[in-house]
Enzyme design. Structure first.
Site, mmCIF file in Angstrom:
data_model
loop_
_atom_site.group_PDB
_atom_site.id
_atom_site.type_symbol
_atom_site.label_atom_id
_atom_site.label_comp_id
_atom_site.label_asym_id
_atom_site.label_seq_id
_atom_site.Cartn_x
_atom_site.Cartn_y
_atom_site.Cartn_z
ATOM 1 N N HIS A 39 45.984 40.685 44.460
ATOM 2 C CA HIS A 39 44.950 40.023 45.252
ATOM 3 C C HIS A 39 44.440 38.750 44.588
ATOM 4 C CE1 HIS A 39 44.745 43.191 48.245
ATOM 5 N NE2 HIS A 39 44.675 44.083 47.270
ATOM 6 N N GLU A 98 42.913 33.296 49.058
ATOM 7 C CA GLU A 98 41.953 34.395 48.961
ATOM 8 C C GLU A 98 40.665 33.960 49.643
ATOM 9 O OE1 GLU A 98 42.716 37.334 47.914
ATOM 10 O OE2 GLU A 98 44.721 36.712 47.262
#
Length: 391
Positions: free
Chosen positions: A149, A9
């Site tokens: 995510h 990420e």
């Protein structure tokens, strides 16, 4: 094979523009079984943009006590050692990891990389999913983890997507990593079944010949790695229609190992001239090609010729035209280290007999030469040197 599915990420879309990694998640699998998982937050030492914080759920307070990328990246590389890296949109994910490895002067291991997004684009149809996003593919393959995510969750979902893609492709005759990486629907199952013809060929430069059931030569080619090149004809990296037809007729492949790629090219042209293979469309008439002959003399000559002879001379080529043959800069720099000689050679005109083929095929056209005494007399300017007369 052992696969390491990774997902980082980040704070933005470009590491080169200053975006940082905020989390790394990875899952190592082999034979459908999970061998281990890796997860760590990463302190970017910069404020996380509000949009990214909302999207990933990673806030500044969560990463304030996390290790820096200088500690997290070496730990991940140790975890992933010896495996095939898998990522959904691999150029982005692996690109970030490689960027920070370069910043830290870390040697990037020679990972094979598999991109599930690219592979899904070749397998998934509009009837299966509206797009190839990880969330859409996770639904198609009934992933046990919903991507959200976060690095580890997305990596787990990608594992299920990878296994789902493998299951679909296994029925199409895709059984190796190379076939998985280069898969395309344009290659038929029958074509893939002939990949055993590449077995036994050496990983060396040389010439390969495809033959039919009557041992007639169908196609002749050269490669720096015979086995890898021939194997590519049975995978997605070779999709030309006529070559697909040729592979369908091929029953065997033979190879001639050569010491250098130049020797392989010369052998290729001789074999094409001898057998006239049906599928060598552009090279069925090698006598129409051009070569540059470099003579071994105290005052070397540069001679464009149409025929390669067994005269112990060095030949460069083949070239599609005499003008192209004249402009082989890499080879000329080796043969003529003197820049003045090189300049004169490259500016000299190509004889009309070579361009027009006045002497007919398989004939040696007129030659021209540059002698060192002419160079010394003319100096560095090529414009003062008279045009060399053909001999």
């Amino acid at each position: 094979m052992t696969f390491c599915v990774v997902d980082p990420e980040t704070t933005g879309g470009s590491a080169a523009a200053g975006s940082m990694i905020t989390e790394i998640g990875a899952v190592k699998v082999r034979g459908g079984e999970v061998l281990g998982e890796f997860q760590t937050l990463v302190n970017p030492h910069a404020a996380i943009p509000p949009f990214i914080a909302v999207l990933t759920g990673i806030t500044n307070s969560m990463v304030s006590d996390a290790p820096s990328i200088e500690s997290a990246l070496p730990a991940f590389l140790e975890f992933a050692a010896g495996s095939v890296l898998v990522a959904h949109n691999a150029p982005f994910d692996v690109g970030f990891l490689r960027h920070f490895a370069a910043v830290q002067d870390l040697t990037w291991p020679t990972f094979e990389v598999l991109d599930t997004a690219k592979l899904a684009g070749r397998v998934i149809t509009r009837d299966d999913a509206p797009n190839c996003k990880l969330s859409s593919l996770a639904q198609v393959f009934n992933a046990t983890t919903t991507p959200n995510h976060r690095a580890l969750s997305d990596a787990r979902a990608t594992v299920d997507v990878l296994h789902g893609l493998m299951e679909r492709l296994g029925g199409l005759g895709v059984h190796t990593l190379e076939e998985l990486q280069t898969f395309t629907s344009k290659v038929s199952t029958a074509q893939r079944r002939k990949r055993h013809l590449a077995e036994g060929l050496p990983h060396a430069p040389g010439v390969y010949l495809f033959r039919d059931d009557r041992a007639r030569v169908l196609y002749v080619g050269t490669s720096k790695d015979l086995r890898s090149r021939v194997r590519s004809y049975f995978t997605g990296s070779e999709t030309r229609t006529r070559i697909g037809e040729m592979v369908g007729l091929a029953q065997s492949v033979s190879a001639i190992t050569c010491a250098t790629p130049l020797e392989a090219e010369v052998r290729e042209l001789r074999l094409i001239a001898e057998h006239k293979p049906k599928y060598n469309r552009r090279s069925r008439f090698p006598e129409k090609m051009h070569f540059v002959k470099l003579t071994r003399e105290p005052r070397p000559r540069l001679s464009p010729v149409r025929r390669v002879l067994d005269d112990d001379a060095d030949y460069l080529g083949p070239f599609s035209s005499g003008k192209t043959a004249e402009k082989c800069p890499a080879a000329l720099h080796e043969t003529f280290p003197d820049p003045t000689v090189l300049r004169l050679v490259r500016r000299s005109p190509v004889p009309r007999s070579l361009r027009a083929g006045r002497d007919g095929p398989l004939s040696v056209p007129m030659r021209w030469q540059h002698r060192h005494r002419d160079v010394r007399r003319s100096g560095p300017s090529a414009s003062r040197h008279p045009a060399p007369s053909p001999r």
